[in-house]
Design a protein around this motif. Structure first.
Motif, mmCIF file in Angstrom:
data_model
loop_
_atom_site.group_PDB
_atom_site.id
_atom_site.type_symbol
_atom_site.label_atom_id
_atom_site.label_comp_id
_atom_site.label_asym_id
_atom_site.label_seq_id
_atom_site.Cartn_x
_atom_site.Cartn_y
_atom_site.Cartn_z
ATOM 1 N N ASN A 74 0.869 -1.208 0.108
ATOM 2 C CA ASN A 74 -0.152 0.095 0.047
ATOM 3 C C ASN A 74 0.939 1.269 -0.159
ATOM 4 N N PRO A 75 0.759 2.303 -0.953
ATOM 5 C CA PRO A 75 1.625 3.181 -1.043
ATOM 6 C C PRO A 75 1.501 4.267 0.179
ATOM 7 N N THR A 76 0.555 3.937 0.994
ATOM 8 C CA THR A 76 0.757 5.103 2.403
ATOM 9 C C THR A 76 1.580 4.143 3.205
ATOM 10 N N ARG A 77 2.131 3.100 2.784
ATOM 11 C CA ARG A 77 3.062 2.365 3.878
ATOM 12 C C ARG A 77 4.400 2.189 3.395
ATOM 13 N N ASP A 118 8.240 -1.701 24.643
ATOM 14 C CA ASP A 118 7.851 -1.029 23.593
ATOM 15 C C ASP A 118 8.347 -2.250 22.276
ATOM 16 N N HIS A 119 7.291 -2.700 21.752
ATOM 17 C CA HIS A 119 7.721 -3.779 20.781
ATOM 18 C C HIS A 119 8.664 -3.157 19.575
ATOM 19 N N ARG A 120 8.520 -2.178 19.012
ATOM 20 C CA ARG A 120 9.212 -1.598 18.099
ATOM 21 C C ARG A 120 10.692 -1.181 18.338
ATOM 22 N N LYS A 169 3.734 7.360 21.533
ATOM 23 C CA LYS A 169 3.598 5.831 20.955
ATOM 24 C C LYS A 169 3.541 5.089 22.142
ATOM 25 N N GLU A 170 3.831 3.726 21.859
ATOM 26 C CA GLU A 170 3.994 2.765 23.370
ATOM 27 C C GLU A 170 4.697 2.969 24.181
ATOM 28 N N ASP A 177 6.137 4.036 12.070
ATOM 29 C CA ASP A 177 6.370 3.131 12.887
ATOM 30 C C ASP A 177 8.000 2.541 12.443
ATOM 31 N N GLU A 178 8.507 3.201 11.416
ATOM 32 C CA GLU A 178 9.773 2.655 11.001
ATOM 33 C C GLU A 178 10.579 3.698 11.376
#
Ligand code: S3P
Length: 438
Positions: free
Chosen positions: A267-270, A396-398, A352-353, A326-327
């Motif tokens: 998806n181009p938004t991602r 925090d997972h990320r 965020k988390e 998120d990246e």
């Protein structure tokens, strides 16, 4: 959430194939829409992560019947959801628990705004610190009543059978806020419009169309007409590009690496991560799957191949931020391997988390990185090699996974405390490196 420590050894290179878990964002939306559609939906490749399980747990609390089967060969889940139709939820006997999942509490609140009973939703320590006024204000303007703990969870939502449509200008670019308003708008008497500050991921718009609702976009304005009933669907969730990003970055970071990511959402938004990695010097080939394979659910997917070709200095500007929100932790990890990265306009990372700006600066700093913290971002420069050591993911997972990717380039081993947090989005994460090192 998350327990346990994991030791990550340095790696010379990574080579091989990875199939990421089902996309977390898309899985939440398919489950929520299936629950309010008419008929039985089947969702293949539903994420194994704890956040997506939180959505199912909350839906069950609202009387939704859900069957889960695990597909061992492919790793993902197959979920069957018996839709209850618009406004078909039952008042829950207990407080709902959204765990660590901001997407669950915010998007579900949009649907509960149209149910004429009281629902309380809480979450873990991290979720109970996160800002909710951004959804409380628009949903109350539409006719719901929402009590909170000073703008934070737990939320108690008292919905209304007669929601008014809304013309909404969110203050922050947020797909979760946009989605909460569109999902409430689906139940309103008329057309609800969201005017976006910057474009954010459009999975809700695509999913709503897939389930049969009328959603249109004109420039930065997204409109939904209330009242249309949704129909059950049989859908496949593409692989999560935000989970794949960890291996894409590992391949971009380490000399001699090549990683093939299969079945990943495009998806181009991602796909902002692909653009930023190219700007940082990685060689990336993207091959979308033919439409005959990807089906007509509206979410493109395909294969991404990433090869190391050196690392350059790059900036992420405010307008790039929603596409890589998120990246950003793993991009910070990339800049510890070579080149440099400067990020601005990313103040959202602080809510965020965890406060991802301070936790990243602290954690990467402990491993030996040169990181400068700013109010709305950070700068990382690979002026010296990491030495490794001890670092905490702060639930925090990320961050747990970003620290692991930074650790691959260190001169010594790294112990990641609270590494179990990775299970929020990618339970299989820490068992992948062995196959890629081989
Ligand atoms: C998400 C949107 C983003 C993202 C989150 C998932 C979604 O949050 O950070 O992990 O599924 O809509 P915001 O929309 O609040 O920025």
């Amino acid at each position: 959430m998350g327990t346990g420590a994991v030791i990550v050894q340095p790696a010379a290179r990574v080579r091989g194939r990875v199939r990421p878990p089902g996309d977390k964002s898309i899985a939440h939306r398919y489950a929520l829409l299936a629950a309010i559609a008419d008929g039985r939906s089947t969702i293949h490749g539903y994420s194994t992560g704890a956040d997506c399980a939180s959505t199912l747990r909350c839906l069950r609390g609202l009387g939704v019947e859900i069957r889960e089967t695990r597909l061992h060969e492919e790793g993902g889940l197959v979920i069957e959801i018996a839709g209850r139709g618009l406004r078909g939820f039952q008042a829950p006997p207990d407080v709902l628990d959204a765990g660590n999942s901001g997407s669950t509490i915010r998007m579900l609140s949009g649907i509960l705004a149209a149910h004429p009973f009281r629902t309380s939703i809480t979450g873990d320590d991290s979720l109970r610190r996160r800002p909710m006024r951004r959804i409380i204000v628009p949903l109350e303007r539409m006719g719901a009543r929402i009590l909170s703990d000073g703008g934070r969870p737990p939320l108690t939502i008292e919905g209304s059978l007669r929601l008014a449509p809304l013309d909404f200008h969110p203050e922050v670019p947020s797909a979760q806020v946009k989605s909460a308003v569109l999902l409430a708008g689906l139940h309103a008497d008329g057309v609800t419009r969201v005017h976006e500050v910057l474009p954010t991921r459009d999975h809700t718009e695509r999913a709503l169309r897939t389930f049969g609702s009328e959603v249109t976009q004109s420039g930065a304005t997204i409109s939904v007409r209330g009242g249309a009933r949704l129909s059950a669907r049989d859908l496949v969730v593409p692989g999560d590009i935000s989970s794949a990003a960890f291996w894409m970055v590992a391949a971009a970071a380490l000399n001699g690496s090549e990683v093939v990511i299969e079945g990943v959402g495009l998806n181009p938004t991602r796909t902002g991560i692909v653009d930023v990695l190219r700007r940082m010097g990685a060689r990336i080939d993207v091959a979308p799957a033919p439409r005959a394979v990807s089906g007509d659910a509206g979410e493109p997917f395909g294969t991404i191949v990433v090869r190391h070709e050196g690392l350059l200095e790059t900036q992420v500007a405010p307008e790039d931020v929603p596409g890589v929100i998120d990246e950003l932790p793993v991009l910070a990890a990339l800049a510890t391997h070579g080149g440099a990265l400067s990020v601005s306009g990313a103040g959202e990372l602080r809510v965020k988390e965890s406060d991802r700006i301070s936790a990243l600066a602290d954690g990467l700093g402990r491993l030996g990185a040169d990181v400068q913290e700013r109010p709305d971002g950070f700068a990382v420069r690979a002026s010296r090699r990491l030495h490794g050591g001890d670092v905490n993911a702060h639930g925090d997972h990320r961050l747990a996974m970003a620290f692991a990717i930074a650790a691959l380039g260190a001169s010594g081993p790294t112990t990641i405390h609270d590494a179990g947090a990775a299970a929020v989005s990618y339970p299989e994460f820490f068992s992948v490196p062995e196959s890629l090192r081989a």
